[in-house]
Design a protein around this motif. Structure first.
Motif, PDB file in Angstrom:
ATOM      1  N   SER A  15       0.831  -1.207   0.000  1.00 53.61           N
ATOM      2  CA  SER A  15       0.000   0.000   0.000  1.00 53.61           C
ATOM      3  C   SER A  15       0.866   1.257   0.000  1.00 53.61           C
ATOM      4  O   SER A  15       0.583   2.219  -0.729  1.00 53.61           O
ATOM      5  CB  SER A  15      -0.916   0.018   1.218  1.00 53.61           C
ATOM      6  OG  SER A  15      -1.851  -1.031   1.144  1.00 53.61           O
ATOM      7  N   GLN A  16       1.907   1.252   0.816  1.00 48.37           N
ATOM      8  CA  GLN A  16       2.799   2.414   0.871  1.00 48.37           C
ATOM      9  C   GLN A  16       3.539   2.591  -0.451  1.00 48.37           C
ATOM     10  O   GLN A  16       3.744   3.712  -0.914  1.00 48.37           O
ATOM     11  CB  GLN A  16       3.784   2.277   2.027  1.00 48.37           C
ATOM     12  CG  GLN A  16       3.147   2.462   3.387  1.00 48.37           C
ATOM     13  CD  GLN A  16       4.134   2.269   4.527  1.00 48.37           C
ATOM     14  OE1 GLN A  16       5.189   1.668   4.374  1.00 48.37           O
ATOM     15  NE2 GLN A  16       3.777   2.782   5.699  1.00 48.37           N
ATOM     16  N   SER A  17       3.932   1.498  -1.049  1.00 47.15           N
ATOM     17  CA  SER A  17       4.622   1.560  -2.340  1.00 47.15           C
ATOM     18  C   SER A  17       3.712   2.152  -3.411  1.00 47.15           C
ATOM     19  O   SER A  17       4.133   2.996  -4.197  1.00 47.15           O
ATOM     20  CB  SER A  17       5.086   0.167  -2.746  1.00 47.15           C
ATOM     21  OG  SER A  17       5.670   0.187  -4.014  1.00 47.15           O
ATOM     22  N   ALA A  18       2.473   1.735  -3.439  1.00 46.42           N
ATOM     23  CA  ALA A  18       1.511   2.259  -4.411  1.00 46.42           C
ATOM     24  C   ALA A  18       1.258   3.747  -4.178  1.00 46.42           C
ATOM     25  O   ALA A  18       1.189   4.537  -5.129  1.00 46.42           O
ATOM     26  CB  ALA A  18       0.211   1.476  -4.336  1.00 46.42           C
ATOM     27  N   ALA A  19       1.148   4.137  -2.914  1.00 47.25           N
ATOM     28  CA  ALA A  19       0.921   5.547  -2.591  1.00 47.25           C
ATOM     29  C   ALA A  19       2.124   6.392  -3.005  1.00 47.25           C
ATOM     30  O   ALA A  19       1.966   7.482  -3.569  1.00 47.25           O
ATOM     31  CB  ALA A  19       0.642   5.702  -1.103  1.00 47.25           C
ATOM     32  N   THR A  20       3.322   5.880  -2.737  1.00 53.17           N
ATOM     33  CA  THR A  20       4.537   6.604  -3.113  1.00 53.17           C
ATOM     34  C   THR A  20       4.641   6.732  -4.623  1.00 53.17           C
ATOM     35  O   THR A  20       4.973   7.791  -5.152  1.00 53.17           O
ATOM     36  CB  THR A  20       5.785   5.881  -2.555  1.00 53.17           C
ATOM     37  OG1 THR A  20       5.676   5.819  -1.138  1.00 53.17           O
ATOM     38  CG2 THR A  20       7.055   6.609  -2.933  1.00 53.17           C
ATOM     39  N   SER A  21       4.321   5.670  -5.328  1.00 52.64           N
ATOM     40  CA  SER A  21       4.363   5.689  -6.789  1.00 52.64           C
ATOM     41  C   SER A  21       3.371   6.711  -7.338  1.00 52.64           C
ATOM     42  O   SER A  21       3.687   7.468  -8.259  1.00 52.64           O
ATOM     43  CB  SER A  21       4.045   4.300  -7.334  1.00 52.64           C
ATOM     44  OG  SER A  21       4.007   4.309  -8.727  1.00 52.64           O
ATOM     45  N   GLY A  22       2.185   6.756  -6.755  1.00 53.76           N
ATOM     46  CA  GLY A  22       1.185   7.731  -7.183  1.00 53.76           C
ATOM     47  C   GLY A  22       1.627   9.153  -6.919  1.00 53.76           C
ATOM     48  O   GLY A  22       1.420  10.049  -7.749  1.00 53.76           O
ATOM     49  N   THR A  23       2.274   9.381  -5.787  1.00 54.09           N
ATOM     50  CA  THR A  23       2.771  10.711  -5.447  1.00 54.09           C
ATOM     51  C   THR A  23       3.868  11.144  -6.416  1.00 54.09           C
ATOM     52  O   THR A  23       3.869  12.273  -6.900  1.00 54.09           O
ATOM     53  CB  THR A  23       3.308  10.729  -4.002  1.00 54.09           C
ATOM     54  OG1 THR A  23       2.243  10.372  -3.117  1.00 54.09           O
ATOM     55  CG2 THR A  23       3.845  12.093  -3.629  1.00 54.09           C
TER      56      THR A  23
END
Length: 66
Positions: A15-23
């Motif tokens: 989840s954190q990886s996906a959020a970071t990628s989106g950011t």
């Protein structure tokens, strides 16, 4: 029990990886838009300066049918 903890940890990391990628993608798109806007301003300034250099009557739209 350790399997469920490992699964939870893996889920959190995903989840954190996906959020970071989106950011990062949002930041990239913002920077690209800023660059495009800067280029558009340079083109507009160039066009305006070319109009200032043209002799009287040049660079004006003329109705050829009149």
């Amino acid at each position: 029990m350790s399997d469920s903890i490992a699964g939870l940890a893996q889920s959190i990391v995903s989840s954190q990886s996906a959020a970071t990628s989106g950011t990062i993608q949002s930041i990239f798109l913002k920077k690209q838009a800023e660059g495009d806007q800067a280029i558009a301003q340079l083109v507009q300034q160039s066009a305006e300066s070319q109009k200032a250099v043209l002799p009287e009557g040049q660079g004006v739209v003329v109705d050829r049918l009149a």
